[in-house]
Design a protein around this motif. Structure first.
Motif, PDB file in Angstrom:
ATOM      1  N   ASP A   1      51.552   9.877 -24.623  1.00  0.00           N
ATOM      2  CA  ASP A   1      51.730  11.176 -23.959  1.00  0.00           C
ATOM      3  C   ASP A   1      51.734  12.313 -24.972  1.00  0.00           C
ATOM      4  N   LEU A   2      52.413  12.104 -26.101  1.00  0.00           N
ATOM      5  CA  LEU A   2      52.412  13.130 -27.150  1.00  0.00           C
ATOM      6  C   LEU A   2      50.990  13.385 -27.638  1.00  0.00           C
ATOM      7  N   THR A   3      50.227  12.315 -27.811  1.00  0.00           N
ATOM      8  CA  THR A   3      48.827  12.451 -28.225  1.00  0.00           C
ATOM      9  C   THR A   3      48.049  13.302 -27.227  1.00  0.00           C
ATOM     10  N   TYR A   4      48.191  12.985 -25.958  1.00  0.00           N
ATOM     11  CA  TYR A   4      47.382  13.645 -24.938  1.00  0.00           C
ATOM     12  C   TYR A   4      47.788  15.094 -24.718  1.00  0.00           C
ATOM     13  N   PHE A   5      49.076  15.341 -24.511  1.00  0.00           N
ATOM     14  CA  PHE A   5      49.503  16.689 -24.149  1.00  0.00           C
ATOM     15  C   PHE A   5      49.517  17.641 -25.346  1.00  0.00           C
ATOM     16  N   HIS A   6      49.840  17.144 -26.535  1.00  0.00           N
ATOM     17  CA  HIS A   6      49.767  18.005 -27.716  1.00  0.00           C
ATOM     18  C   HIS A   6      48.315  18.332 -28.061  1.00  0.00           C
ATOM     19  N   THR A   7      47.415  17.363 -27.863  1.00  0.00           N
ATOM     20  CA  THR A   7      45.994  17.651 -28.063  1.00  0.00           C
ATOM     21  C   THR A   7      45.507  18.666 -27.042  1.00  0.00           C
ATOM     22  N   ALA A   8      45.993  18.558 -25.805  1.00  0.00           N
ATOM     23  CA  ALA A   8      45.605  19.525 -24.777  1.00  0.00           C
ATOM     24  C   ALA A   8      46.078  20.936 -25.139  1.00  0.00           C
ATOM     25  N   LEU A   9      47.287  21.052 -25.705  1.00  0.00           N
ATOM     26  CA  LEU A   9      47.761  22.351 -26.181  1.00  0.00           C
ATOM     27  C   LEU A   9      46.873  22.856 -27.316  1.00  0.00           C
ATOM     28  N   GLN A  10      46.486  21.959 -28.193  1.00  0.00           N
ATOM     29  CA  GLN A  10      45.576  22.335 -29.278  1.00  0.00           C
ATOM     30  C   GLN A  10      44.264  22.875 -28.711  1.00  0.00           C
ATOM     31  N   ARG A  11      43.737  22.197 -27.702  1.00  0.00           N
ATOM     32  CA  ARG A  11      42.453  22.585 -27.130  1.00  0.00           C
ATOM     33  C   ARG A  11      42.511  23.977 -26.513  1.00  0.00           C
ATOM     34  N   GLN A  12      43.644  24.313 -25.913  1.00  0.00           N
ATOM     35  CA  GLN A  12      43.783  25.655 -25.355  1.00  0.00           C
ATOM     36  C   GLN A  12      43.564  26.721 -26.420  1.00  0.00           C
ATOM     37  N   HIS A  13      43.896  26.382 -27.647  1.00  0.00           N
ATOM     38  CA  HIS A  13      43.744  27.321 -28.761  1.00  0.00           C
ATOM     39  C   HIS A  13      42.510  27.004 -29.594  1.00  0.00           C
ATOM     40  N   LYS A  14      41.594  26.205 -29.029  1.00  0.00           N
ATOM     41  CA  LYS A  14      40.314  25.865 -29.676  1.00  0.00           C
ATOM     42  C   LYS A  14      40.521  25.068 -30.957  1.00  0.00           C
ATOM     43  N   LEU A  15      41.534  24.214 -30.987  1.00  0.00           N
ATOM     44  CA  LEU A  15      41.867  23.434 -32.174  1.00  0.00           C
ATOM     45  C   LEU A  15      41.563  21.954 -31.949  1.00  0.00           C
TER      46      LEU A  15
END
Length: 640
Positions: free
Chosen positions: A336-350
């Motif tokens: 879950d940390l992998t998925y949701f933290h990556t999703a937060l990263q994606r919001q910022h184009k990271l």
């Protein structure tokens, strides 16, 4: 870059590749086609061998290998209307007649019935027919870029137009603070108090948080503790709608299928690998990075690490008994940390993040994830008053022009970065200028020297691809947050990194030192104050030597991936103070970049030297250092 054995991971990639560093935009499609052709031939031979083996195995195997229902990818218009445009790949959930489900209620294997249409997990008698999957992937020689599958870059490009503009900083502001009425809320997010939220696009997770019947026993900021249960999945599995792939795992018995978890569900489903490749390329890419990393551990780790790496790669133990089927296992919280933290990263184009702990029980200390800094309003106002926030023409007024230095900006004649440095920091710090590929030169690196990078703004008239905009583009390299044993969680490279390359930003909360107190002493915090408390944890703090010697960035409670960087007396990464703002109208906030001091191979730990080693403590006054480097000082310059 030469390809060493560590980079030859068990990763099969599809399609063309594009650069991870967007400063040069050099295509490597031709070399990748050659590599992929060779891999395809090897894979075809292996698949033929596996098919012969599977034909000789029990009927339960053929049942689990049946084709899944087709995947579908959301169009741009439908994604935008449903608020799901920050995910690139979706899938229609397959019916139970064409897929295999694993219940989250049992942690042990249930023997399959060869006459059953739904095989919960593969039968034990398939073990003798298993052949190992031995496909390889090499990062092609690319002297001017790090290579990534184009799926992730295409996604990042689409996200820039997704309609979800993200702020540059978060400011905690009291209700009656006048700052609320004066800031541009598209560039500055105002909150009463920062709280890690679900990513904008995670509507399925948000719905499951409200209606899901399965509940986690663990709590972590920003991570949903409810999901749809197995029974809820059974009621909706045959409805035609789109689902987002959260995680993908290898099957030990069938290379043509993968175990798949969907956002908002605790159920694990088996589906066809080619369909996952086509319709969920980013999830597949994340899976291949994780798979390659675990295979690397299987080759180079201790005996215990090798055993656990294989178990986590295949979700099974050495007796072919499936583990981690209980979704209250810490293993699944890491997913879950992998998925949701990556999703937060994606919001910022990271770029993506992957969490791994081989012991299956260790979790990081709870913290709120944020891809951008969080300042109190008083700290933000202090920054506004600094000289750095003066208009450029005002800044150079009555200033003598210093010697010309090469700029390497796209717009060399109009670039103002070096003139800005001379006006603000001349004779105070070293001006590190990226080369035409965006790389810094650390050939004569001295850890005791002050250094700063000044990045371009709209004043320079260059594009976002300019070599002097590394921090503005942000982290694009995949990073693995890996539990290193006694050292705790650390960061490892999810792709080869070049010496001098930008890796990520060090993000946290902004505080100020109290100059009225001693250097080690801190004043207490008042309700609206931003002075660091005397009892505050300082182990996650980083300060500035050039831009603002009173400012501290602390990632103890709020931070990003860089908070996990471990200490090493012989480091391979370094903090660099960075002057960076895209627009002259933005408030200049002192920021910290993480750059590679040397070439770093795939899976290698990223380590930072926390201290000035000339101030090493004695055994009596310091903390024992166990970094293992040849020049280890043995006792760290910090109090017990």
């Amino acid at each position: 870059m030469p390809v060493d054995n560590e980079q030859k991971e068990a990763v099969e990639e599809t399609g063309s590749h594009t650069t991870g560093s967007s400063s040069n935009g050099i295509s490597t499609q031709k070399s990748n086609r050659r590599a992929n052709t060779a891999m395809d031939e090897d894979e075809e031979q292996e698949n033929m061998s596996r098919k012969r083996s599977r034909n000789e195995s029990s009927s339960s195997s053929s049942t689990s290998a049946s084709s899944a229902s087709s995947f579908s990818v959301l169009s741009t218009s439908s994604a935008s209307s449903s608020g799901l445009s920050t995910y690139s790949a979706t899938s229609s959930v397959p019916s139970t007649s064409s897929s295999t489900t694993r219940s989250s209620t049992s942690s042990k294997t249930r023997k399959s019935n060869s006459h059953s249409k739904v095989d919960v997990i593969p039968s034990r008698n398939l073990r003798s027919a298993i052949t190992p999957i031995v496909t390889t992937f090499e990062f092609p020689d690319a002297p001017k870029e790090v290579v990534f599958p184009d799926g992730y870059k295409l996604y990042s490009h689409a996200l820039r137009k997704s309609g979800y503009p993200e702020p540059l900083i978060i400011v905690e502001c009291l209700e009656d603070d006048s700052l609320r009425q004066t800031v541009d809320t598209s560039r500055v997010q105002i909150v009463n108090e920062y709280e890690c939220q679900l990513p904008v696009a995670c509507n399925d997770a948000r719905e499951a948080q409200k209606k899901g019947l399965w509940q986690s026993t663990a709590k972590f900021p920003g991570i949903p503790d409810r999901k749809n249960s197995d029974n809820q999945y059974k009621r909706v599995h045959n409805k035609k709608r789109c689902w987002f792939v959260q995680g993908v795992f290898e099957r030990y018995d069938d290379s043509s299928r993968l175990s798949v978890q969907y956002e908002g569900f605790s159920t694990i489903i088996d589906q066809d690998v080619q369909e996952i490749k086509t319709s969920a390329p980013e999830a597949y890419y994340m899976y291949k990075i994780r798979d390659a990393f675990l295979r690397r551990i299987e080759r180079k780790g201790s005996e215990e690490e090798k055993k656990n790496a294989k178990k986590m790669r295949l979700l099974m133990d050495e007796d072919v008994e499936f583990e981690f089927l209980d979704h209250n296992s810490p293993f699944w919280l890491l997913q879950d940390l992998t998925y949701f933290h990556t999703a937060l990263q994606r919001q910022h184009k990271l770029g993506p993040l992957i969490y791994v702990a081989l012991d299956g029980v260790t979790l990081p200390k709870a913290f709120s994830y944020s891809p951008i800094n969080v300042f109190k309003s008083i700290t933000y106002k202090r920054c506004i008053e600094k000289d750095e926030n003066k208009p450029f023409l005002k800044l150079i007024e009555n200033k003598l022009e210093e010697l010309f230095e090469p700029s390497n900006c796209e717009n060399k004649e109009k670039c103002v970065c070096n003139r800005r440095f001379n006006a603000l920091y001349f004779n105070q710090s070293n001006n590190l200028i990226p080369d035409e590929d965006g790389l810094l030169n650390f050939r004569h690196f001295d850890s005791c020297e002050k250094r700063i990078v000044v990045e371009c703004s709209d004043e320079c008239g260059c594009s976002s691809e300019c070599p002097r905009r590394n921090l503005q583009r942000g982290q694009q390299i995949p990073l693995i947050i890996y539990h290193e044993g006694r050292a705790g969680f650390g960061v490892r490279a999810g792709a080869p990194i070049k010496g001098g390359q930008f890796i990520c930003e060090y993000v946290g909360e902004g505080y100020y030192k109290d100059l009225d107190c001693g250097e080690e002493e801190k004043a207490p915090v008042d309700s609206g104050e931003d002075i660091a408390a005397s009892d505050k944890d300082t182990s996650y703090e980083s300060d500035f030597q050039t831009m603002d010697q009173r400012l501290i960035i602390c990632a103890s409670k709020i931070g990003n991936v860089a908070r996990f960087l471990n200490h090493r007396c012989d480091p391979n990464v370094v903090f660099i103070e960075t002057y960076s703002r895209e627009l002259e109208a933005d408030v200049l906030i002192p920021r910290i970049s993480v750059y590679a001091l040397k070439d770093i191979s795939f899976g290698e730990p990223l380590c930072l030297c926390y201290y000035d080693l000339t101030d090493a403590k004695s055994e009596v006054g310091g903390i024992k250092c166990e970094c293992g480097s040849l020049n280890c000082i043995e006792w760290l310059p910090m109090e017990r």
